[in-house]
Design a protein around this motif. Structure first.
Motif, PDB file in Angstrom:
ATOM      1  N   ARG A 198       0.815  -1.225   0.000  1.00  0.00           N
ATOM      2  CA  ARG A 198       0.000   0.000   0.000  1.00  0.00           C
ATOM      3  C   ARG A 198       0.848   1.274   0.000  1.00  0.00           C
ATOM      4  N   LEU A 199       1.949   1.264   0.754  1.00  0.00           N
ATOM      5  CA  LEU A 199       2.760   2.468   0.920  1.00  0.00           C
ATOM      6  C   LEU A 199       3.997   2.495   0.031  1.00  0.00           C
ATOM      7  N   GLY A 200       4.261   1.388  -0.664  1.00  0.00           N
ATOM      8  CA  GLY A 200       5.454   1.342  -1.501  1.00  0.00           C
ATOM      9  C   GLY A 200       6.742   1.351  -0.707  1.00  0.00           C
ATOM     10  N   LEU A 201       6.764   0.649   0.401  1.00  0.00           N
ATOM     11  CA  LEU A 201       7.951   0.610   1.259  1.00  0.00           C
ATOM     12  C   LEU A 201       9.043  -0.240   0.599  1.00  0.00           C
ATOM     13  N   LYS A 202      10.277   0.184   0.712  1.00  0.00           N
ATOM     14  CA  LYS A 202      11.382  -0.442  -0.004  1.00  0.00           C
ATOM     15  C   LYS A 202      12.170  -1.447   0.823  1.00  0.00           C
ATOM     16  N   ASP A 203      12.260  -1.235   2.115  1.00  0.00           N
ATOM     17  CA  ASP A 203      13.127  -2.055   2.959  1.00  0.00           C
ATOM     18  C   ASP A 203      12.370  -2.868   3.995  1.00  0.00           C
ATOM     19  N   THR A 204      11.122  -2.520   4.248  1.00  0.00           N
ATOM     20  CA  THR A 204      10.341  -3.185   5.285  1.00  0.00           C
ATOM     21  C   THR A 204      10.106  -4.645   4.917  1.00  0.00           C
ATOM     22  N   ALA A 205      10.256  -5.541   5.888  1.00  0.00           N
ATOM     23  CA  ALA A 205      10.096  -6.970   5.640  1.00  0.00           C
ATOM     24  C   ALA A 205       9.525  -7.652   6.876  1.00  0.00           C
ATOM     25  N   VAL A 206       8.855  -8.776   6.633  1.00  0.00           N
ATOM     26  CA  VAL A 206       8.246  -9.539   7.721  1.00  0.00           C
ATOM     27  C   VAL A 206       9.335 -10.130   8.606  1.00  0.00           C
ATOM     28  N   PRO A 207       8.990 -10.537   9.835  1.00  0.00           N
ATOM     29  CA  PRO A 207       9.975 -11.177  10.716  1.00  0.00           C
ATOM     30  C   PRO A 207      10.579 -12.422  10.054  1.00  0.00           C
ATOM     31  N   PRO A 208      11.771 -12.816  10.476  1.00  0.00           N
ATOM     32  CA  PRO A 208      12.440 -13.980   9.877  1.00  0.00           C
ATOM     33  C   PRO A 208      11.647 -15.270  10.056  1.00  0.00           C
ATOM     34  N   THR A 209      11.924 -16.226   9.191  1.00  0.00           N
ATOM     35  CA  THR A 209      11.292 -17.538   9.267  1.00  0.00           C
ATOM     36  C   THR A 209      11.508 -18.157  10.643  1.00  0.00           C
ATOM     37  N   GLY A 210      10.443 -18.651  11.215  1.00  0.00           N
ATOM     38  CA  GLY A 210      10.499 -19.235  12.549  1.00  0.00           C
ATOM     39  C   GLY A 210      10.208 -18.254  13.657  1.00  0.00           C
ATOM     40  N   LEU A 211      10.186 -16.947  13.305  1.00  0.00           N
ATOM     41  CA  LEU A 211       9.922 -15.903  14.299  1.00  0.00           C
ATOM     42  C   LEU A 211       8.735 -15.042  13.861  1.00  0.00           C
ATOM     43  N   GLU A 212       7.831 -15.652  13.089  1.00  0.00           N
ATOM     44  CA  GLU A 212       6.723 -14.887  12.512  1.00  0.00           C
ATOM     45  C   GLU A 212       5.784 -14.292  13.553  1.00  0.00           C
ATOM     46  N   GLY A 213       5.754 -14.852  14.731  1.00  0.00           N
ATOM     47  CA  GLY A 213       4.864 -14.340  15.765  1.00  0.00           C
ATOM     48  C   GLY A 213       5.387 -13.105  16.466  1.00  0.00           C
ATOM     49  N   TYR A 214       6.617 -12.706  16.159  1.00  0.00           N
ATOM     50  CA  TYR A 214       7.252 -11.602  16.865  1.00  0.00           C
ATOM     51  C   TYR A 214       7.175 -10.325  16.033  1.00  0.00           C
ATOM     52  N   TRP A 215       6.109  -9.559  16.237  1.00  0.00           N
ATOM     53  CA  TRP A 215       5.904  -8.356  15.428  1.00  0.00           C
ATOM     54  C   TRP A 215       7.059  -7.360  15.560  1.00  0.00           C
TER      55      TRP A 215
END
Length: 383
Positions: free
Chosen positions: A132-149
Protein backbone atom coordinates in the motif's frame (compact mmCIF):
# COMPACT_ATOMS: atom_id res chain seq x y z
CA UNK A 1 30.71 17.30 54.19
CA UNK A 2 30.78 17.62 50.43
CA UNK A 3 28.98 14.69 48.97
CA UNK A 4 30.91 14.37 45.73
CA UNK A 5 32.29 11.10 44.50
CA UNK A 6 36.01 10.59 44.26
CA UNK A 7 37.35 11.41 40.80
CA UNK A 8 37.90 7.78 39.83
CA UNK A 9 34.39 6.77 40.86
CA UNK A 10 32.87 9.72 39.10
CA UNK A 11 34.61 8.75 35.88
CA UNK A 12 33.10 5.28 36.09
CA UNK A 13 29.62 6.63 36.74
CA UNK A 14 29.66 9.31 34.06
CA UNK A 15 27.49 8.45 31.11
CA UNK A 16 29.57 9.20 28.06
CA UNK A 17 31.74 12.05 26.86
CA UNK A 18 31.32 14.42 23.98
CA UNK A 19 31.25 11.52 21.52
CA UNK A 20 29.28 9.19 23.77
CA UNK A 21 32.19 7.20 25.20
CA UNK A 22 32.63 6.50 28.90
CA UNK A 23 36.27 7.52 28.97
CA UNK A 24 37.67 8.80 32.24
CA UNK A 25 38.03 12.56 32.31
CA UNK A 26 35.09 13.20 29.93
CA UNK A 27 33.07 16.32 30.85
CA UNK A 28 30.03 15.77 33.06
CA UNK A 29 27.89 18.32 31.27
CA UNK A 30 26.94 18.62 27.62
CA UNK A 31 25.95 21.96 26.05
CA UNK A 32 23.01 22.13 23.69
CA UNK A 33 24.19 21.48 20.12
CA UNK A 34 23.78 24.21 17.48
CA UNK A 35 21.07 23.86 14.85
CA UNK A 36 23.68 23.47 12.10
CA UNK A 37 25.16 20.28 13.56
CA UNK A 38 25.25 16.99 11.61
CA UNK A 39 24.94 13.39 12.71
CA UNK A 40 27.25 12.50 15.58
CA UNK A 41 27.05 8.80 16.38
CA UNK A 42 28.29 7.83 19.87
CA UNK A 43 31.07 5.27 20.10
CA UNK A 44 29.86 1.67 19.80
CA UNK A 45 26.44 2.67 18.41
CA UNK A 46 25.14 1.68 14.96
CA UNK A 47 22.60 4.11 13.53
CA UNK A 48 20.24 4.75 10.64
CA UNK A 49 19.04 8.36 10.44
CA UNK A 50 16.82 10.43 8.17
CA UNK A 51 15.55 13.99 8.63
CA UNK A 52 13.12 15.25 5.99
CA UNK A 53 12.14 18.92 5.79
CA UNK A 54 8.55 19.00 4.52
CA UNK A 55 8.75 22.71 3.79
CA UNK A 56 11.59 22.39 1.27
CA UNK A 57 10.98 18.75 0.30
CA UNK A 58 14.59 17.85 1.03
CA UNK A 59 16.56 15.72 3.45
CA UNK A 60 18.78 17.60 5.89
CA UNK A 61 20.31 14.44 7.37
CA UNK A 62 20.84 10.99 5.85
CA UNK A 63 22.87 8.18 7.38
CA UNK A 64 22.41 4.51 6.52
CA UNK A 65 18.86 5.33 5.48
CA UNK A 66 18.18 1.95 3.82
CA UNK A 67 19.73 -0.17 6.59
CA UNK A 68 17.19 -2.53 8.11
CA UNK A 69 16.69 -2.56 11.88
CA UNK A 70 14.29 -4.65 13.90
CA UNK A 71 11.47 -2.22 14.36
CA UNK A 72 10.52 -2.97 17.97
CA UNK A 73 7.41 -0.88 18.70
CA UNK A 74 7.78 1.48 15.73
CA UNK A 75 5.92 -1.20 13.75
CA UNK A 76 2.80 -0.25 15.70
CA UNK A 77 2.41 2.61 13.22
CA UNK A 78 1.79 0.01 10.51
CA UNK A 79 -0.60 -1.94 12.71
CA UNK A 80 -2.67 1.19 13.31
CA UNK A 81 -2.66 2.14 9.62
CA UNK A 82 -3.65 -1.38 8.61
CA UNK A 83 -6.66 -1.15 10.93
CA UNK A 84 -7.64 2.28 9.58
CA UNK A 85 -7.05 1.51 5.90
CA UNK A 86 -10.05 2.09 3.64
CA UNK A 87 -12.32 3.29 6.43
CA UNK A 88 -13.37 6.39 4.47
CA UNK A 89 -13.11 10.14 5.12
CA UNK A 90 -16.07 10.22 7.49
CA UNK A 91 -14.94 7.29 9.60
CA UNK A 92 -14.96 7.64 13.39
CA UNK A 93 -13.02 5.10 15.45
CA UNK A 94 -15.47 3.25 17.73
CA UNK A 95 -14.91 3.56 21.46
CA UNK A 96 -14.10 -0.16 21.77
CA UNK A 97 -11.28 0.18 19.24
CA UNK A 98 -10.01 3.47 20.65
CA UNK A 99 -9.58 1.60 23.93
CA UNK A 100 -6.70 -0.42 22.45
CA UNK A 101 -5.47 1.84 19.66
CA UNK A 102 -4.86 4.87 21.87
CA UNK A 103 -2.70 3.04 24.46
CA UNK A 104 -0.81 1.31 21.64
CA UNK A 105 0.10 4.63 20.03
CA UNK A 106 0.50 6.78 23.14
CA UNK A 107 1.98 4.34 25.64
CA UNK A 108 3.28 1.62 23.29
CA UNK A 109 0.98 -0.99 24.82
CA UNK A 110 2.17 -4.46 23.76
CA UNK A 111 -0.97 -6.41 24.61
CA UNK A 112 -2.92 -4.41 22.03
CA UNK A 113 -0.28 -5.14 19.39
CA UNK A 114 -0.19 -8.84 20.30
CA UNK A 115 -3.95 -9.16 19.88
CA UNK A 116 -4.12 -7.24 16.61
CA UNK A 117 -1.18 -9.20 15.18
CA UNK A 118 -2.66 -12.60 16.02
CA UNK A 119 -6.22 -11.71 14.93
CA UNK A 120 -5.40 -10.02 11.61
CA UNK A 121 -2.95 -12.26 9.85
CA UNK A 122 0.38 -11.52 11.54
CA UNK A 123 2.95 -11.12 8.78
CA UNK A 124 0.14 -10.48 6.26
CA UNK A 125 -0.29 -7.09 7.95
CA UNK A 126 3.24 -6.13 6.95
CA UNK A 127 2.84 -7.51 3.43
CA UNK A 128 -0.32 -5.42 2.97
CA UNK A 129 1.28 -2.22 4.22
CA UNK A 130 4.46 -2.68 2.16
CA UNK A 131 2.30 -2.86 -0.97
CA UNK A 132 0.00 0.00 0.00
CA UNK A 133 2.76 2.47 0.92
CA UNK A 134 5.45 1.34 -1.50
CA UNK A 135 7.95 0.61 1.26
CA UNK A 136 11.38 -0.44 0.00
CA UNK A 137 13.13 -2.05 2.96
CA UNK A 138 10.34 -3.19 5.29
CA UNK A 139 10.10 -6.97 5.64
CA UNK A 140 8.25 -9.54 7.72
CA UNK A 141 9.98 -11.18 10.72
CA UNK A 142 12.44 -13.98 9.88
CA UNK A 143 11.29 -17.54 9.27
CA UNK A 144 10.50 -19.24 12.55
CA UNK A 145 9.92 -15.90 14.30
CA UNK A 146 6.72 -14.89 12.51
CA UNK A 147 4.86 -14.34 15.76
CA UNK A 148 7.25 -11.60 16.86
CA UNK A 149 5.90 -8.36 15.43
CA UNK A 150 8.84 -6.45 16.90
CA UNK A 151 11.18 -8.32 14.55
CA UNK A 152 9.61 -6.69 11.50
CA UNK A 153 12.45 -5.05 9.55
CA UNK A 154 12.22 -1.29 9.07
CA UNK A 155 14.55 1.42 7.77
CA UNK A 156 14.86 5.15 8.34
CA UNK A 157 13.77 6.02 4.79
CA UNK A 158 10.70 3.76 4.97
CA UNK A 159 9.77 5.42 8.25
CA UNK A 160 9.88 8.82 6.52
CA UNK A 161 7.60 7.35 3.83
CA UNK A 162 5.12 6.23 6.50
CA UNK A 163 4.95 9.68 8.06
CA UNK A 164 4.73 11.39 4.65
CA UNK A 165 1.72 9.21 3.86
CA UNK A 166 0.12 10.09 7.18
CA UNK A 167 0.66 13.82 6.76
CA UNK A 168 0.17 14.29 3.03
CA UNK A 169 -2.04 11.48 1.68
CA UNK A 170 -4.05 9.81 4.43
CA UNK A 171 -7.72 10.79 4.91
CA UNK A 172 -8.06 13.62 7.41
CA UNK A 173 -9.61 11.47 10.16
CA UNK A 174 -6.80 8.92 9.85
CA UNK A 175 -4.12 11.62 9.98
CA UNK A 176 -5.75 13.37 12.91
CA UNK A 177 -6.29 10.17 14.88
CA UNK A 178 -2.78 8.77 14.52
CA UNK A 179 -0.87 12.03 14.79
CA UNK A 180 -3.13 13.27 17.58
CA UNK A 181 -2.28 10.23 19.66
CA UNK A 182 1.45 10.52 18.92
CA UNK A 183 1.31 14.11 20.18
CA UNK A 184 0.00 12.71 23.46
CA UNK A 185 2.85 10.26 23.97
CA UNK A 186 3.06 9.44 27.68
CA UNK A 187 6.39 9.66 29.44
CA UNK A 188 5.77 6.29 31.06
CA UNK A 189 5.09 3.49 28.61
CA UNK A 190 2.72 0.65 29.46
CA UNK A 191 5.66 -1.59 30.38
CA UNK A 192 7.09 0.99 32.80
CA UNK A 193 9.92 2.34 30.64
CA UNK A 194 10.54 6.07 30.30
CA UNK A 195 9.93 6.58 26.57
CA UNK A 196 10.68 10.29 26.23
CA UNK A 197 14.17 9.81 24.84
CA UNK A 198 15.45 10.96 21.45
CA UNK A 199 13.08 13.46 19.82
CA UNK A 200 10.99 13.98 22.94
CA UNK A 201 14.09 14.85 24.97
CA UNK A 202 16.02 16.86 22.39
CA UNK A 203 13.28 19.24 21.28
CA UNK A 204 10.48 21.27 22.79
CA UNK A 205 6.90 20.68 21.71
CA UNK A 206 5.23 20.61 19.25
CA UNK A 207 6.32 17.12 18.43
CA UNK A 208 4.64 13.77 17.80
CA UNK A 209 6.61 10.59 18.52
CA UNK A 210 6.50 6.83 18.18
CA UNK A 211 9.39 5.16 19.98
CA UNK A 212 10.77 1.64 20.05
CA UNK A 213 13.00 -0.34 22.40
CA UNK A 214 14.06 -3.96 22.72
CA UNK A 215 16.96 -5.51 24.58
CA UNK A 216 17.51 -8.23 27.14
CA UNK A 217 20.11 -6.08 28.94
CA UNK A 218 17.61 -3.29 29.64
CA UNK A 219 16.55 -3.23 33.26
CA UNK A 220 12.86 -3.45 34.02
CA UNK A 221 11.06 -0.15 33.71
CA UNK A 222 10.55 1.97 36.81
CA UNK A 223 8.96 5.07 35.28
CA UNK A 224 6.02 6.25 37.35
CA UNK A 225 4.75 3.71 39.90
CA UNK A 226 7.26 0.89 40.23
CA UNK A 227 6.01 -2.16 38.39
CA UNK A 228 7.20 -5.42 36.89
CA UNK A 229 7.69 -5.45 33.15
CA UNK A 230 6.21 -8.42 31.29
CA UNK A 231 8.06 -10.19 28.51
CA UNK A 232 6.47 -9.56 25.12
CA UNK A 233 7.20 -10.68 21.56
CA UNK A 234 8.98 -7.36 20.90
CA UNK A 235 11.44 -7.98 23.73
CA UNK A 236 11.93 -11.74 23.47
CA UNK A 237 15.42 -13.04 22.74
CA UNK A 238 16.26 -14.58 19.37
CA UNK A 239 19.31 -16.23 17.84
CA UNK A 240 21.91 -14.05 16.15
CA UNK A 241 22.06 -13.99 12.38
CA UNK A 242 18.35 -14.36 11.63
CA UNK A 243 17.85 -12.95 8.10
CA UNK A 244 19.83 -9.71 7.55
CA UNK A 245 18.56 -7.92 10.65
CA UNK A 246 20.52 -7.78 13.91
CA UNK A 247 18.29 -9.32 16.57
CA UNK A 248 20.96 -9.48 19.25
CA UNK A 249 22.10 -5.96 20.14
CA UNK A 250 19.79 -3.77 22.24
CA UNK A 251 17.72 -1.41 20.10
CA UNK A 252 16.42 2.07 20.85
CA UNK A 253 14.54 4.04 18.17
CA UNK A 254 12.93 7.47 18.08
CA UNK A 255 10.66 8.54 15.22
CA UNK A 256 8.10 11.23 14.56
CA UNK A 257 7.66 14.87 13.61
CA UNK A 258 9.07 18.06 15.08
CA UNK A 259 8.07 21.71 14.74
CA UNK A 260 4.98 23.72 13.91
CA UNK A 261 2.93 22.12 11.18
CA UNK A 262 4.95 18.91 11.52
CA UNK A 263 7.74 20.67 9.64
CA UNK A 264 10.37 17.92 9.97
CA UNK A 265 10.02 14.15 9.87
CA UNK A 266 12.77 12.45 11.87
CA UNK A 267 13.69 8.76 12.06
CA UNK A 268 16.52 7.64 14.35
CA UNK A 269 17.25 3.91 14.65
CA UNK A 270 20.06 2.74 16.95
CA UNK A 271 21.69 -0.49 18.07
CA UNK A 272 23.95 -0.62 21.14
CA UNK A 273 26.63 -3.03 22.37
CA UNK A 274 25.36 -6.16 24.08
CA UNK A 275 25.01 -5.48 27.80
CA UNK A 276 24.29 -1.76 27.41
CA UNK A 277 21.98 -0.45 30.13
CA UNK A 278 18.79 1.39 29.31
CA UNK A 279 20.13 4.60 30.82
CA UNK A 280 23.29 4.45 28.67
CA UNK A 281 21.33 3.77 25.48
CA UNK A 282 18.86 6.53 26.43
CA UNK A 283 21.77 8.95 26.84
CA UNK A 284 23.46 7.95 23.59
CA UNK A 285 20.35 8.27 21.41
CA UNK A 286 19.74 11.63 23.08
CA UNK A 287 23.21 12.88 22.16
CA UNK A 288 22.84 11.64 18.59
CA UNK A 289 19.42 13.28 18.19
CA UNK A 290 20.62 16.60 19.61
CA UNK A 291 23.34 16.67 16.96
CA UNK A 292 20.85 16.66 14.08
CA UNK A 293 19.88 19.52 11.79
CA UNK A 294 16.10 19.51 12.25
CA UNK A 295 14.40 22.49 10.55
CA UNK A 296 11.64 24.08 12.62
CA UNK A 297 12.79 22.48 15.86
CA UNK A 298 13.01 24.39 19.12
CA UNK A 299 15.86 22.95 21.11
CA UNK A 300 15.65 22.33 24.83
CA UNK A 301 17.63 24.89 26.81
CA UNK A 302 19.83 24.15 29.79
CA UNK A 303 22.79 21.88 30.51
CA UNK A 304 22.95 18.11 30.17
CA UNK A 305 24.51 16.33 33.13
CA UNK A 306 25.11 12.68 33.89
CA UNK A 307 23.55 11.08 36.96
CA UNK A 308 24.47 8.12 39.09
CA UNK A 309 22.63 5.56 41.24
CA UNK A 310 19.60 3.41 40.47
CA UNK A 311 15.99 4.60 40.55
CA UNK A 312 16.64 8.25 41.40
CA UNK A 313 13.35 9.84 42.44
CA UNK A 314 12.05 12.93 40.66
CA UNK A 315 10.12 15.02 43.21
CA UNK A 316 7.48 17.75 42.74
CA UNK A 317 9.58 20.14 44.85
CA UNK A 318 13.12 20.17 46.36
CA UNK A 319 12.16 17.92 49.23
CA UNK A 320 11.69 14.22 49.97
CA UNK A 321 8.42 14.96 51.76
CA UNK A 322 6.17 14.30 48.75
CA UNK A 323 5.73 11.14 46.71
CA UNK A 324 7.99 10.99 43.64
CA UNK A 325 6.60 11.89 40.24
CA UNK A 326 8.68 9.19 38.58
CA UNK A 327 12.12 7.60 38.67
CA UNK A 328 15.04 8.13 36.30
CA UNK A 329 16.54 5.35 34.20
CA UNK A 330 19.74 4.24 35.90
CA UNK A 331 22.67 6.56 35.14
CA UNK A 332 20.81 8.58 32.52
CA UNK A 333 21.86 12.04 31.35
CA UNK A 334 19.31 14.75 32.23
CA UNK A 335 18.63 18.36 31.26
CA UNK A 336 19.08 20.72 34.20
CA UNK A 337 17.28 24.05 33.88
CA UNK A 338 18.15 25.69 37.20
CA UNK A 339 18.98 24.84 40.80
CA UNK A 340 17.90 25.81 44.29
CA UNK A 341 18.57 24.95 47.90
CA UNK A 342 16.11 22.65 49.60
CA UNK A 343 15.99 19.73 51.99
CA UNK A 344 19.40 18.37 52.95
CA UNK A 345 19.92 14.87 51.57
CA UNK A 346 22.35 12.32 53.00
CA UNK A 347 23.90 9.46 51.04
CA UNK A 348 26.67 8.46 53.46
CA UNK A 349 29.29 9.74 53.58
CA UNK A 350 27.95 12.61 51.43
CA UNK A 351 25.53 15.45 52.19
CA UNK A 352 23.98 18.05 49.87
CA UNK A 353 21.13 20.56 50.19
CA UNK A 354 21.15 21.67 46.51
CA UNK A 355 18.48 20.41 44.15
CA UNK A 356 18.39 20.39 40.34
CA UNK A 357 15.21 21.32 38.47
CA UNK A 358 14.52 19.08 35.46
CA UNK A 359 12.19 21.02 33.12
CA UNK A 360 11.36 17.97 30.99
CA UNK A 361 9.97 16.23 34.08
CA UNK A 362 8.68 19.39 35.75
CA UNK A 363 10.33 18.04 38.86
CA UNK A 364 13.44 18.01 41.03
CA UNK A 365 16.24 15.62 41.94
CA UNK A 366 18.75 16.03 44.70
CA UNK A 367 22.02 17.31 43.23
CA UNK A 368 23.72 14.61 45.26
CA UNK A 369 23.00 12.38 42.24
CA UNK A 370 24.44 14.76 39.62
CA UNK A 371 27.94 14.10 38.26
CA UNK A 372 29.50 17.43 39.20
CA UNK A 373 32.59 18.31 41.27
CA UNK A 374 30.70 20.60 43.67
CA UNK A 375 27.45 20.55 45.60
CA UNK A 376 26.29 23.55 43.59
CA UNK A 377 26.43 22.70 39.87
CA UNK A 378 28.74 24.98 37.87
CA UNK A 379 27.19 27.09 35.07
CA UNK A 380 23.60 26.36 36.13
CA UNK A 381 21.58 29.40 37.17
CA UNK A 382 19.64 29.62 40.42
CA UNK A 383 15.89 29.15 40.13
Amino acid sequence: MRRRLLAAAAALLLIGGAAGSAAAGAPARQPVQPATASVEVPAGVSAGVAVFDRQTGTFTEQLNTSTRFRSASVVKLLLALDYLWGRGPGYTVPAADRAWLEPMLRSSNDNAANTYWSDNGGTAIITRMVSRLGLKDTAVPPTGLEGYWGYTALSARDTVTIYRYLLDSAPGPVRDFVMGNLRQSTRCASDGFDQHFGLAGAFEKPWAVKQGWAGTSYEKGTCGPVRTATATPAASPAPAGAADVDLTRPALHSTGTVGAGDRSIVAVFTLHPVGTSYGKAYTDIGRLTRSLNVPGATRSTGWWYGTWSDHVNVRPNPSTGNAPLTQLPSGVEVLVGCQARGEEVHVPPYTNDWWAYLPQYDGWISSIYINSPDNRIPDVKDC
